[in-house]
Design an enzyme around this catalytic site. Structure first.
Site, PDB file in Angstrom:
ATOM      1  N   ASP A 149       0.818  -1.203   0.000  1.00 20.37           N
ATOM      2  CA  ASP A 149       0.000   0.000   0.000  1.00 20.37           C
ATOM      3  C   ASP A 149       0.860   1.264   0.000  1.00 20.37           C
ATOM      4  OD1 ASP A 149      -2.341  -1.402  -0.080  1.00 20.37           O
ATOM      5  OD2 ASP A 149      -2.793  -1.198   2.052  1.00 20.37           O
ATOM      6  N   ARG A 170      -7.949  20.226  22.713  1.00 18.85           N
ATOM      7  CA  ARG A 170      -6.659  20.173  23.375  1.00 18.85           C
ATOM      8  C   ARG A 170      -6.226  18.714  23.393  1.00 18.85           C
ATOM      9  NH1 ARG A 170      -7.966  24.605  22.685  1.00 18.85           N
ATOM     10  NH2 ARG A 170      -7.694  26.448  23.996  1.00 18.85           N
ATOM     11  N   ASP A 205      -3.003  15.699  21.598  1.00 22.36           N
ATOM     12  CA  ASP A 205      -1.821  15.481  20.759  1.00 22.36           C
ATOM     13  C   ASP A 205      -2.058  15.900  19.318  1.00 22.36           C
ATOM     14  OD1 ASP A 205      -0.549  14.524  22.955  1.00 22.36           O
ATOM     15  OD2 ASP A 205      -0.323  12.462  22.249  1.00 22.36           O
ATOM     16  N   THR A 237      -9.368   2.535   7.587  1.00 23.01           N
ATOM     17  CA  THR A 237      -8.778   1.271   8.039  1.00 23.01           C
ATOM     18  C   THR A 237      -7.325   1.445   8.476  1.00 23.01           C
ATOM     19  OG1 THR A 237      -8.042   0.695   5.793  1.00 23.01           O
ATOM     20  CG2 THR A 237     -10.253  -0.027   6.453  1.00 23.01           C
ATOM     21  N   ALA A 276      -5.337  11.390  21.435  1.00 22.65           N
ATOM     22  CA  ALA A 276      -5.037  11.674  22.846  1.00 22.65           C
ATOM     23  C   ALA A 276      -5.570  13.033  23.280  1.00 22.65           C
ATOM     24  CB  ALA A 276      -3.533  11.576  23.109  1.00 22.65           C
TER      25      ALA A 276
END
Length: 269
Positions: free
Chosen positions: A45, A147, A149, A160, A184
């Site tokens: 891929d 807020r 990561d 996927t 996160a």
């Protein structure tokens, strides 16, 4: 038919490339031309993603075929030992294709310049020095202050990939939607986010407006760049699509099952 071949550097991929070139020339195809009608990738891929970006400006003129030399990928329908069968399918070609939606990314920098990208899988924005802070708009309406990561916006086929690892849903590519997943996120008494994937309709778009004086890393598929200061990024379903020559095209849910589950099928009742 004019055919271009792009392979990764693995020995098995290079061997398959040489065998395919020889067979195509014997079958009187034009091979490795600068303006192809069909692009064949050999590897996985990642190789196909690289070829997609190479030919992104002429998507209406080319169709793609993926040949894999390792594990089955989401964009590869042929194995490296099936070159003869692939050449036979090319001889019978009647222009059939299967289309997948793409992600349109428009970046507005603080210096007044803009940049435009197409993504086959996803685009992400992450902070590099602490928490990333950005306001999120759906269409022109304020939605939330994020807020965390970072944020990932994915196509259905990209659902996927990295999006799934962030808890996103797997979306069938016949749905011309885009999905935003949080990376996160911070949720406490001060900061609140949806804390769930968002799936947007084809006529909607999402915009990020980061707070100033932050450092980011922006990625478009597997390509990463540390961009200049960003004023806003808009994500929407692209008007362009990628087309695959559909001589043999595995059902999407069969690909998902093979990639993530791979269990023995139950006995017939």
């Amino acid at each position: 038919m004019r055919i271009a071949i792009q392979a990764n550097n693995n020995a098995s991929s290079q061997a398959a490339r040489q065998k395919l070139i020889k067979g195509l020339k014997q079958a009187n195809f034009e091979v490795d031309v600068p303006h192809p009608e069909v692009v064949i990738t050999i590897g996985g891929d990642g190789t196909l993603l690289s070829a997609f970006h190479r030919y992104a400006a002429v998507l209406d003129e080319v169709r793609f075929i993926g040949v894999h030399t390792g594990h089955l990928g989401f964009y590869t329908d042929w194995r490296d030992y099936e070159t003869d069968e692939l050449i036979a399918a090319l001889k019978r070609d009647s222009g059939e294709s299967t289309s997948y939606p793409l992600l349109d990314v428009l970046v507005d920098y603080e210096d007044g310049t803009t940049a435009h990208f197409l993504a086959l899988n996803e685009a992400t924005l992450k902070g590099t020095s602490g928490t990333m802070r950005t306001d999120v708009y759906v269409k022109e309406n304020f939605f939330e202050s994020f807020r965390g990561d970072g944020l990932c916006v994915a196509t259905p086929t990209g659902s996927t990939a990295y999006s799934k690892s962030n808890g996103g849903a797997v979306i069938h590519p016949r749905l011309a939607a885009l999905q935003m997943t949080e990376i996160a996120s911070i949720n406490n008494r001060v900061f609140r986010t949806l804390a769930a994937p968002m799936i947007l309709a084809p006529d909607e778009w999402v915009s990020l407006r980061p707070e100033p004086f932050q450092e980011y890393v922006m990625s478009i598929d597997q390509f990463t760049a540390k961009p200049a200061m960003i004023n806003a990024i808009r994500f929407k379903v692209a008007s362009e699509k990628i087309r695959f020559a559909s001589y043999r095209h595995m059902h999407f849910w069969d690909r998902v099952e093979d990639a993530f589950i791979g269990e023995k099928k139950p006995d017939a009742l």
